[in-house]
Design a protein around this motif. Structure first.
Motif, PDB file in Angstrom:
ATOM      1  N   HIS A  79     -37.306 -52.757  25.081  1.00 52.98           N
ATOM      2  CA  HIS A  79     -36.811 -53.405  26.313  1.00 52.98           C
ATOM      3  C   HIS A  79     -36.352 -54.828  26.364  1.00 52.98           C
ATOM      4  CE1 HIS A  79     -39.827 -50.226  27.608  1.00 52.98           C
ATOM      5  NE2 HIS A  79     -39.374 -50.371  28.765  1.00 52.98           N
ATOM      6  N   VAL A  80     -35.480 -54.925  27.418  1.00 48.30           N
ATOM      7  CA  VAL A  80     -35.148 -56.556  27.534  1.00 48.30           C
ATOM      8  C   VAL A  80     -35.402 -57.116  28.824  1.00 48.30           C
ATOM      9  CG1 VAL A  80     -33.282 -56.418  25.905  1.00 48.30           C
ATOM     10  CG2 VAL A  80     -32.828 -55.677  28.188  1.00 48.30           C
ATOM     11  N   SER A 116     -37.520 -55.742  33.806  1.00 49.27           N
ATOM     12  CA  SER A 116     -37.743 -55.269  32.404  1.00 49.27           C
ATOM     13  C   SER A 116     -36.949 -53.881  32.499  1.00 49.27           C
ATOM     14  CB  SER A 116     -39.057 -55.081  32.286  1.00 49.27           C
ATOM     15  OG  SER A 116     -39.443 -54.560  31.079  1.00 49.27           O
ATOM     16  N   CYS A 117     -35.779 -53.975  31.606  1.00 50.31           N
ATOM     17  CA  CYS A 117     -34.959 -52.838  31.357  1.00 50.31           C
ATOM     18  C   CYS A 117     -35.260 -51.948  30.122  1.00 50.31           C
ATOM     19  CB  CYS A 117     -33.321 -53.338  31.470  1.00 50.31           C
ATOM     20  SG  CYS A 117     -33.075 -53.773  33.188  1.00 50.31           S
ATOM     21  N   LEU A 118     -35.263 -50.712  30.141  1.00 45.42           N
ATOM     22  CA  LEU A 118     -35.539 -49.867  29.033  1.00 45.42           C
ATOM     23  C   LEU A 118     -34.193 -50.095  28.037  1.00 45.42           C
ATOM     24  CD1 LEU A 118     -37.074 -47.578  27.484  1.00 45.42           C
ATOM     25  CD2 LEU A 118     -35.972 -45.832  28.890  1.00 45.42           C
ATOM     26  N   VAL A 175     -24.622 -55.448  32.597  1.00 40.42           N
ATOM     27  CA  VAL A 175     -25.708 -55.395  31.554  1.00 40.42           C
ATOM     28  C   VAL A 175     -25.919 -53.962  31.421  1.00 40.42           C
ATOM     29  CG1 VAL A 175     -27.782 -55.917  30.513  1.00 40.42           C
ATOM     30  CG2 VAL A 175     -26.815 -57.734  32.103  1.00 40.42           C
ATOM     31  N   THR A 176     -25.628 -53.493  30.094  1.00 38.93           N
ATOM     32  CA  THR A 176     -25.824 -52.197  29.764  1.00 38.93           C
ATOM     33  C   THR A 176     -26.682 -52.062  28.622  1.00 38.93           C
ATOM     34  OG1 THR A 176     -23.452 -51.850  30.586  1.00 38.93           O
ATOM     35  CG2 THR A 176     -24.723 -50.045  29.335  1.00 38.93           C
ATOM     36  N   THR A 177     -27.815 -51.461  28.506  1.00 41.55           N
ATOM     37  CA  THR A 177     -28.956 -51.016  27.594  1.00 41.55           C
ATOM     38  C   THR A 177     -28.652 -49.817  26.966  1.00 41.55           C
ATOM     39  OG1 THR A 177     -30.684 -50.186  29.122  1.00 41.55           O
ATOM     40  CG2 THR A 177     -30.213 -52.626  29.006  1.00 41.55           C
ATOM     41  N   GLY A 178     -27.683 -48.851  27.245  1.00 45.88           N
ATOM     42  CA  GLY A 178     -27.811 -47.475  26.677  1.00 45.88           C
ATOM     43  C   GLY A 178     -28.474 -46.514  26.797  1.00 45.88           C
TER      44      GLY A 178
END
Length: 205
Positions: A152-153, A49-51, A80-83
């Motif tokens: 989150h993703v 689980s990524c912010l 994968v980049t979530t910023g």
């Protein structure tokens, strides 16, 4: 020139937005990188689980291994980049990627400050996504998409390695809403990348 570039000291710079994995993949694995085998000694399988940052968007980037440029190797990447995190060095600010795979020795990096491992496993299938886009050494070279999402993703990575070098990966990215709606699915090898994304995603350079 392919928009995948290598910065100094092995830091990966990905795409025109200067997205970076802020540690050298291949020097060491992140403490959060799974160490126990699931389907064999050379296979890693984990969900995180990524912010997601304030822009409420996630970028998924996959590239093939290209010939060396200016004496520097260009291994294939799956990122994968979530910023959610940035890093500033010598006055230059870059965005840190949360999950990174590179076709090199020990080429796995997880940003443990933004991603935590979870027990929930999401499907490693393109069901519910658009038609496939394929990249090879002679066609495009990479696939990159931006997908709008929430805070989150969920990211699931099934990674196979040989002699410590990633050879094949399946990557699924989903929303964390009740339906766990799919955003992207990538089937990656150093020589070929096949990507699927939701209709709400935008392909980028």
């Amino acid at each position: 020139m392919c928009p995948s570039m290598r910065g100094s000291r092995g830091v990966w710079i990905v795409g025109v937005g200067a997205v970076a994995i802020a540690a050298t993949v291949g020097v060491h694995a992140s403490p959060a990188a799974p160490t126990e085998p699931v389907f064999g000694a050379a296979t890693t399988n984990a969900t995180y689980s990524c912010l997601v940052g304030e822009q409420s968007s996630v970028n998924v980037y996959g590239s093939v291994t290209l010939p060396p440029q200016d004496g520097k190797k260009q291994p294939g990447l799956l990122v994968v980049t979530t910023g959610a995190k940035t890093s500033t060095k010598n006055g230059v600010t870059t965005t840190v990627s949360q999950v990174g795979v590179g076709a090199k020795k020990n080429g796995l990096k997880i940003d443990t400050s933004s991603c935590s491992r979870v027990k929930h496993q999401i499907p490693l299938k393109p069901k519910g996504l658009g038609s496939a886009t394929t990249a090879t050494r002679s066609l495009f070279g990479h696939i990159s998409v931006d997908c709008a999402t929430r805070s989150h993703v969920l990211v699931r990575l099934l990674l196979k390695k040989k002699a410590g070098i990633p050879t094949h990966a399946l990557l699924a990215v989903r929303n964390t809403d009740t339906k766990k709606r799919p955003l992207a699915f990538y089937d990656w090898t150093p020589g070929k990348v096949t990507g699927y994304s939701a209709a709400s995603c935008t392909q980028t350079q």
